[in-house]
Design a protein around this motif. Sequence first.
Motif, short mmCIF file in Angstrom:
data_model
loop_
_atom_site.label_atom_id
_atom_site.label_comp_id
_atom_site.label_asym_id
_atom_site.label_seq_id
_atom_site.Cartn_x
_atom_site.Cartn_y
_atom_site.Cartn_z
N GLN A 55 0.86 -1.35 -0.11
CA GLN A 55 -0.04 -0.18 -0.15
C GLN A 55 0.87 1.30 -0.13
OE1 GLN A 55 -3.08 0.07 3.25
NE2 GLN A 55 -3.71 1.96 2.75
N ARG A 56 2.03 0.97 0.69
CA ARG A 56 2.83 2.47 0.85
C ARG A 56 3.69 2.55 -0.64
NH1 ARG A 56 8.44 2.60 4.09
NH2 ARG A 56 8.77 4.82 4.17
N THR A 57 4.16 1.40 -1.03
CA THR A 57 4.91 1.71 -2.35
C THR A 57 4.21 1.87 -3.43
OG1 THR A 57 5.25 -0.83 -2.61
CG2 THR A 57 6.68 0.48 -1.17
N ALA A 58 2.91 1.43 -3.44
CA ALA A 58 2.15 1.46 -4.81
C ALA A 58 2.30 2.71 -5.75
CB ALA A 58 0.67 1.60 -4.38
N PRO A 59 2.56 3.93 -5.26
CA PRO A 59 2.75 5.20 -6.16
C PRO A 59 3.97 4.93 -6.95
CG PRO A 59 1.99 5.82 -3.72
CD PRO A 59 2.20 4.24 -3.66
N LEU A 60 4.85 4.26 -6.42
CA LEU A 60 6.25 4.06 -7.18
C LEU A 60 5.97 3.34 -8.53
CD1 LEU A 60 8.94 2.93 -4.15
CD2 LEU A 60 8.70 5.21 -5.90
N PHE A 61 4.96 2.68 -8.55
CA PHE A 61 4.65 1.86 -9.83
C PHE A 61 3.80 2.79 -10.68
CE2 PHE A 61 5.85 -1.26 -6.66
CZ PHE A 61 6.65 -2.01 -7.33
N GLN B 262 2.69 5.88 -13.16
CA GLN B 262 3.39 6.33 -14.41
C GLN B 262 4.13 7.75 -13.89
OE1 GLN B 262 0.80 7.57 -17.57
NE2 GLN B 262 2.56 7.78 -19.11
N GLY B 263 5.44 7.89 -14.64
CA GLY B 263 6.16 8.96 -14.12
C GLY B 263 5.40 10.49 -14.11
N GLY B 264 5.75 11.28 -13.23
CA GLY B 264 4.79 12.50 -12.98
C GLY B 264 3.76 12.39 -11.89
N ILE C 10 9.81 12.25 -6.90
CA ILE C 10 9.07 12.43 -8.14
C ILE C 10 8.90 10.95 -8.75
CG2 ILE C 10 9.00 13.43 -10.24
CD1 ILE C 10 10.38 16.05 -8.94
N VAL C 11 7.96 10.37 -9.14
CA VAL C 11 7.92 9.05 -9.79
C VAL C 11 8.27 9.33 -10.97
CG1 VAL C 11 6.56 7.47 -10.37
CG2 VAL C 11 6.20 8.29 -8.20
N THR C 12 8.95 8.51 -11.61
CA THR C 12 9.69 8.49 -13.16
C THR C 12 9.19 7.21 -13.99
OG1 THR C 12 11.93 7.93 -12.63
CG2 THR C 12 11.29 10.13 -12.11
N GLY C 13 9.53 7.47 -15.37
CA GLY C 13 9.49 6.20 -15.97
C GLY C 13 8.27 5.65 -16.41
N PRO C 14 7.95 4.60 -17.07
CA PRO C 14 6.54 3.93 -17.41
C PRO C 14 5.99 3.34 -16.14
CG PRO C 14 8.49 2.28 -18.21
CD PRO C 14 9.20 3.81 -17.36
N GLU C 15 4.74 3.06 -16.29
CA GLU C 15 3.71 2.63 -15.25
C GLU C 15 4.27 1.23 -14.92
OE1 GLU C 15 -0.85 1.55 -14.23
OE2 GLU C 15 -0.47 2.79 -16.26
#
Length: 193
Positions: free
Chosen positions: A60-66, A68-70, A86-91
């Motif tokens: 649940q905590r790390t889900a945003p890392l997966f 899409q970038g932005g 800032i999350v980067t790269g493809p979903e």
Amino acid sequence: MKKLSLDYYQANALDLAPDLIGKILCHQEKDQVLMGRIIETEAYLQDDKACHAYGGKKTQRTAPLFFQGGHIYTYFTYGIHTLFNIVTGPEGNAQAVLIRALDPVQGEETFYQRRFGKGKDQATGYQKKNLLNGPAKLTQALGISLEDNKKTLDGSIYLLDDGFQGPIEATKRIGIDYAQEAVDYPYRFILKK
């Protein structure tokens, strides 16, 4: 100054981390826009033992890392500090850039009030030196919180590019002693002054 589009964040974290040096992080509040120039970043990748999502670990905590970038990934550390990534790269490919330090651009009085409970003119030399020089310090000063987690960088929080460029140094990251060989990866980027 140009607002960065969400397309900008589709690149690999290791490529974006040094490119983010010099960009301006902005937080639009009701009555003001707070701004700081990014002067220190750290890249985190899914195959990196220092990454919260190492080995594809999705919680649940790390889900945003997966995402899409932005997207924004904020999390609590030591039970008291919020850190901004800032999350980067493809979903589906977990990676992000931790924003570690800023130089103030706009909103200094607010920064001092939030950090020290007083204005810049009453701050000590130590406080002036340590205003935004850490990931938890900058989130406190800019008013970035856990409520910003999972948002995209085209809302109240966004980045501007004013063309600023400066010399960048790559070094080892800080505070990841648990990460075995990843401790030595040169994934931290600093604006040389």
